[in-house]
Write an enzyme that holds these catalytic residues in place. Structure first.
Site, PDB file in Angstrom:
ATOM      1  N   ASP A  99      11.534  27.178  10.881  1.00 51.02           N
ATOM      2  CA  ASP A  99      10.478  26.167  10.994  1.00 51.02           C
ATOM      3  C   ASP A  99      10.845  24.887  10.246  1.00 51.02           C
ATOM      4  OD1 ASP A  99       8.838  27.682  12.603  1.00 51.02           O
ATOM      5  OD2 ASP A  99       7.595  28.444  10.953  1.00 51.02           O
ATOM      6  N   HIS A 103       4.363  24.241   7.681  1.00 48.58           N
ATOM      7  CA  HIS A 103       4.454  23.037   8.511  1.00 48.58           C
ATOM      8  C   HIS A 103       3.832  21.807   7.831  1.00 48.58           C
ATOM      9  CE1 HIS A 103       6.229  25.033  11.893  1.00 48.58           C
ATOM     10  NE2 HIS A 103       5.273  25.931  11.937  1.00 48.58           N
ATOM     11  N   HIS A 156      34.916 -21.416  -9.110  1.00 51.11           N
ATOM     12  CA  HIS A 156      33.699 -20.965  -8.415  1.00 51.11           C
ATOM     13  C   HIS A 156      33.078 -19.804  -9.178  1.00 51.11           C
ATOM     14  CE1 HIS A 156      31.079 -19.613  -5.080  1.00 51.11           C
ATOM     15  NE2 HIS A 156      31.308 -20.795  -4.548  1.00 51.11           N
ATOM     16  N   HIS A 188      10.253  25.564  17.411  1.00 52.53           N
ATOM     17  CA  HIS A 188      11.397  26.456  17.670  1.00 52.53           C
ATOM     18  C   HIS A 188      12.428  25.771  18.568  1.00 52.53           C
ATOM     19  CE1 HIS A 188       8.295  29.931  17.030  1.00 52.53           C
ATOM     20  NE2 HIS A 188       8.547  29.258  15.923  1.00 52.53           N
ATOM     21  N   HIS A 191      12.391  33.074   9.206  1.00 53.18           N
ATOM     22  CA  HIS A 191      11.643  32.269  10.174  1.00 53.18           C
ATOM     23  C   HIS A 191      11.105  30.992   9.523  1.00 53.18           C
ATOM     24  CE1 HIS A 191       9.537  31.522  13.940  1.00 53.18           C
ATOM     25  NE2 HIS A 191       8.567  31.032  13.182  1.00 53.18           N
TER      26      HIS A 191
END
Length: 460
Positions: free
Chosen positions: A263, A286, A363, A78, A259
């Site tokens: 996270d 998570h 070249h 958080h 929420h």
């Protein structure tokens, strides 16, 4: 071009730990540029510091747990989310225990304190990682996180819960400016069925109805529910009445999924760089968040230096005529066609390499390759435009090489290539001397790079 930011001052928050029940204090302090986010355990001998990066995540079962050299700290997500969403790049966080206080189970108090102390801009550039192609990670539980190219950082989450009480939910954050009001107040949540084994294992000593939404959606015995209420120190409830259990009513119907977005942002903060891209998360958590953050860190290491974004439809900052006003170079030695980005300390230029370049005659006649020395010359011309554009009467000044170091050539430049130059000042110009770092890209690949020092001299 954005600059890194840190806090203008320090602030502290106090509360109990969700897992330990300890009274904890966490203090957020300003930190020098390029520090990143670091956590210091001030309760331990030598006050060790943990760098907040995805590789240091050691547990994701009940939150994000960081550890480095056997020093651990948990419930960091958080606070990390608030720092990332509010644009804090550098911060030293000091905590006097093994976890951050749970507070009210949201990021709202962190955001309020950051807003109170304010932010200060630092000298170093904010180093965004820009998503150029789809990146995705899945697991065997049906969780999936996908990130797609976008001009800013935005998120969408879709959650399906193993519950008849909560339907599948959707939440989205399109602008990070909305985080303080739309996401930060969303509280963590837990099902009653999950609380009992945690309490028996003594794993949520600080859990109560002030720091979480508790969801009672599967009927259990009155005896078991009464025991649970006694442990949580709340009044007994009717075991036949299903629903949300909390002191504060839901802020939004989809607060649980909001929420989940919070996270995700907290776990994305552990990537170590702000991201420009759109995340679409299906059944996030998570564990999958950390897998994705680790994958992103590997991607960043593979592309340590990113090519500038080039949209040929946009008007240039400097066209060919303006370049000729600033630089004395003319055919065949004017090697920058236009400038597409310009800041106080950096510039992005473009050269289209055609088969008609005069140097290809020799070249090489059978295999045309742009000479490396001309690549460095073109890069330095771009750097010269950066410096001369800041002078009055720039036509009265010229730039000359004093030193070239760290030159690397990584692939051939051939007809048809579009070269993107990115040149940055390493130090402020002093006494007419400027030091710069330059890169040349074709597509997403670095083709050459160099550090060079030049002198700005007034023409006679």
């Amino acid at each position: 071009m954005s600059k890194q930011k840190t806090l203008k001052g320090s602030f502290s928050l106090f509360g109990k730990g969700l897992h330990t029940g300890l009274s904890l204090t966490v203090t957020f302090n300003p930190a020098p540029e390029n520090t990143g986010l670091r956590i210091q355990r001030i309760d331990l001998e030598d006050q060790p510091i943990i760098t907040a990066i995805a590789e240091h995540v050691v547990e994701t079962q009940r939150g994000t747990v960081l550890a480095e050299n056997d020093v651990r700290v948990s419930t960091v997500e958080h606070g990390m989310a608030a720092l990332y969403a509010m644009g804090v790049d550098n911060c030293l966080i000091q905590v006097n225990g093994p976890e951050f206080p749970i507070l009210d189970g949201s990021a709202e108090m962190y955001v309020q304190k950051i807003q109170e102390v304010g932010l200060v801009e630092q000298n170093a550039q904010k180093d965004y990682y820009i998503i150029r192609h789809k990146i995705e990670v899945k697991d065997d539980t049906g969780s999936c996180i996908t990130i797609l190219p976008d001009d800013e950082f935005s998120l969408t989450a879709m959650c399906s819960f193993d519950s008849k009480f909560i339907n599948s939910q959707f939440a989205s954050l399109d602008k990070m400016e909305d985080f303080p009001t739309e996401i930060a107040p969303a509280r963590t949540f837990v099902f009653v069925r999950d609380i009992e084994p945690l309490l028996q294992a003594n794993l949520i000593k600080g859990g109560d109805l002030d720091n979480a939404i508790v969801i009672y959606e599967r009927e259990t015995s009155q005896e078991l529910l009464d025991q649970l209420a006694d442990q949580l120190k709340v009044p007994h409830m009717d075991a036949k009445k299903l629903g949300y259990i909390q002191h504060k009513p839901l802020v939004w119907e989809n607060e649980c999924t909001r929420h989940k977005l919070l996270d995700i942002i907290g776990d994305m903060a552990l990537i170590g760089k702000p991201i420009k891209g759109r995340i679409i998360a299906t059944r996030p958590g998570h564990t999958i968040n950390n897998k994705f953050a680790r994958l992103m860190r590997r991607e960043i290491r593979k592309h340590a230096v990113q090519a500038p974004v080039y949209n040929p439809n946009e008007e240039p900052i400097m066209d060919n005529n303006r370049i000729r006003e600033l630089l004395p170079h003319r055919y065949p030695m004017q090697l920058v066609d236009k400038v597409i980005a310009l800041g106080p300390t950096s510039i992005v230029g473009v050269k289209n390499v055609t088969a008609n370049e005069p140097f290809f005659q020799g070249h090489f006649p059978q295999e045309p390759v742009m000479p490396g020395v001309l690549q460095i010359e073109a890069m330095s011309q771009c750097g010269g435009l950066l410096v001369l554009n800041q002078l009055e009467e720039p036509e009265r000044w010229s730039t000359y090489f004093l030193a070239i170091d760290g030159v690397k050539f990584k692939r051939k430049v051939v007809p048809g290539d579009t070269l993107l130059f990115r040149v940055e000042l390493l130090h402020p110009v002093r006494h007419g001397i400027s030091s710069m770092k330059g890169y040349i890209f074709v597509g997403d690949q670095v083709v050459s790079e160099a550090t060079f020092t030049a002198q700005i001299v007034k023409n006679k």
